[in-house]
Design an enzyme around this catalytic site. Structure first.
Site, PDB file in Angstrom:
ATOM      1  CD  GLU A  69       5.286  -5.803 -15.164  1.00 58.65           C
ATOM      2  OE1 GLU A  69       6.488  -5.747 -14.852  1.00 58.65           O
ATOM      3  OE2 GLU A  69       4.654  -6.854 -15.278  1.00 58.65           O
ATOM      4  N   PRO A  73       0.814  -1.218   0.000  1.00 59.94           N
ATOM      5  CG  PRO A  73      -0.909  -1.594   1.533  1.00 59.94           C
ATOM      6  CD  PRO A  73       0.373  -2.181   1.016  1.00 59.94           C
ATOM      7  CG  LEU A 101       9.379  -6.181 -11.956  1.00 56.32           C
ATOM      8  CD1 LEU A 101       9.636  -4.993 -11.042  1.00 56.32           C
ATOM      9  CD2 LEU A 101       7.913  -6.256 -12.299  1.00 56.32           C
ATOM     10  CG  HIS A 131       5.728   7.671 -19.101  1.00 62.95           C
ATOM     11  ND1 HIS A 131       5.859   7.139 -20.358  1.00 62.95           N
ATOM     12  CD2 HIS A 131       6.173   8.953 -19.198  1.00 62.95           C
ATOM     13  CE1 HIS A 131       6.348   8.051 -21.192  1.00 62.95           C
ATOM     14  NE2 HIS A 131       6.546   9.155 -20.503  1.00 62.95           N
TER      15      HIS A 131
END
Ligand code: TGC
Ligand code: FAD
Length: 388
Positions: free
Chosen positions: A366, A137, A242, A369
């Site tokens: 992921e 969180p 990732l 930007h």
């Protein structure tokens, strides 16, 4: 009319036969099995679990991993599979990214032989579903600060903490949980039936509605010794996973672009205003020309991304560039497609609106930007602009 991909620069001929075959198989599956029902799933906020076994039988779960029941395809084939899945819906591609890149990959790369034998064949077949718990969180872009802790016990480990925004959380059989053990980030394979493990779904999403997103609560969650992934420690563990998933997303974003371009072009040809198809107006052509240009650039970028990965010279920063660029343009193209569709674009009779909403999640997950901007910035300047 059968779907055919925009191929302005004759890129198709640069893929291998295997890559084209993998792409075309998934393209056909998506057209046949995803397109007819995805709008309903998006509307109702459900994930089409019935597809998972089909993905398994086609070998598209962890498709570029070698051995253990995995298909051992090239990274480019994996990318093109992601492209086709995301042409259907980002949520479908998300499921496969999480299963293959974020759950099977860490077991394959960091696990023991026993862990690989126990989980990978079942995961490749779609019989065991995984989820990946890194985000918390209060720690998203900065996972280093995570609060989840593992403590060594006589027979294994006890985990405490909360993971949030976890794709496939409540339908997963195992969770790859990243937690600090003696202050070092470590990965654990946590069966979701473990005592002290709970998954609660997050409702009310505007985006990725045909995907399950959950919160994972670990309260004195007990796992055995065999849960620890022994061959990795530190943030480079989850970041290594990732890299694999971001690679797939760079291709997936092209799927979003292609779906929106295709629909917008066809609509512009049919829709008549002021006595002619709107495709005949210069302003609409400018929008379509920009779409074609950015799709073509992204296809070429992906092709080289795949070839660098195959040559084992691909750097994480190059993956960041592709994720950042392609998702940015998928977001622009989805919005432009929606615009060309006028009022019809805001209904679920058409797909641009759904892709436009989905891509907001892809822009954020992921690595946002901005985070990928800073990764590239650090690479070229040598200066870290993330924080302290
Ligand atoms: P930093 O000090 O730069 O690095 C720590 C260690 O990690 C290594 N490293 C990498 N290793 C592999 N791949 C990469 N891409 C790597 N980047 C860094 C680095 O060499 C170092 O290793 P070592 O051995 O020297 O310790 O780390 P930092 O704390 O400054 O953070 C860097 C930053 C901000 C780039 C990183 O934290 C980051 O990428 N943040 C974004 C978090 C993120 O992407 N979360 C995604 C959660 S999962 C998800 O979203 C799934 S979506 C589901 C779906 O796809 O559907
Ligand atoms: P924050 O990190 O709080 O960022 C908020 C804003 O601040 C962003 O614009 C960001 O770019 C900006 N920002 C942050 N730091 C900086 C900085 N240093 N400089 C400039 N700007 C900055 N996580 C998982 O672990 N597993 C999953 O399966 C998973 N699935 C997801 C599914 C969905 C649908 C979504 C939406 C998210 C999912 N995530 C998952 C979480 C995702 O990875 C995080 O949301 C993401 O990393 C961003 O973290 P945050 O949401 O806490 O945003």
């Amino acid at each position: 009319m059968a779907y055919s991909e925009l191929d302005y620069y004759a890129i198709d001929g640069l893929y291998t036969e295997e890559e084209r075959m993998a792409r075309d198989t998934v393209r056909e599956l998506v057209t046949r099995e995803v397109m007819p029902t995805i709008g309903k799933h998006f509307d109702e906020g459900t994930f089409p679990t019935e597809l998972v076994a089909k993905f398994g039988s086609l070998g598209i779960l962890g498709p570029s991993l070698k051995g253990y029941g995995c298909a051992g395809m090239s990274p480019t084939a994996y990318g093109l599979i992601c492209q086709e899945l995301e042409r259907g819906d980002s949520g479908i591609r998300s499921f496969c990214s999480v299963q293959g890149s974020l759950c099977m990959y860490p077991i394959w790369a960091y696990g023991t032989e026993e862990q690989k034998q126990k989980y990978l064949p079942g995961m490749a077949a779609g019989e065991i579903i995984g989820c990946f718990g890194l985000t918390e969180p209060d720690f998203g872009s900065n996972p280093t600060g995570m609060l989840t802790r593992a403590v060594k016990t006589k027979n294994g480990y006890t985990l405490n903490g909360t993971k949030r925004w976890i794709t496939s959380g409540s339908i997963a059989d195992i969770a790859i949980i990243w937690a600090k053990l003696d202050d070092k980030i470590r990965g654990f394979i946590v069966p979701t039936k473990s005592e002290g493990f709970e998954a609660r779904d997050i409702h009310g999403k505007w985006s990725l509605r045909a995907s399950i997103t959950s919160e994972l609560i670990l309260e004195d969650c007990k796992v055995g010794e065999e849960a620890l992934l022994p061959n990795i420690a530190g943030l480079r563990g989850p970041l290594g996973c990732l890299n694999q998933a971001r690679f797939g997303i760079a291709f997936g974003a092209v799927g979003t672009m292609l779906a929106c371009y295709d629909e917008a072009l066809s609509y512009a040809g049919d829709r008549v205003q002021f006595g002619r198809p709107i495709a005949g107006f210069q302003l609409v052509q400018e929008k379509l020309a920009t779409m074609v240009t950015e799709i073509t650039k992204a296809q070429l970028l992906n092709l080289q991304l795949g070839r660098l990965k195959e040559a084992e010279t691909l750097r994480p920063q190059q993956v960041s560039l592709a994720k950042r660029n392609n998702v940015y343009w998928a977001r622009e193209i989805a919005r432009t497609g929606r615009d060309i569709l006028g009022a019809n674009g805001v209904t679920n009779d058409y797909q641009c609106g759904r892709h436009m909403l989905n891509i907001e999640s892809v822009f954020t997950y992921e690595g946002t930007h901005d985070i990928h901007t800073l990764v590239i910035g650090q690479d070229v300047t040598g200066l870290n602009a993330f924080g302290s």
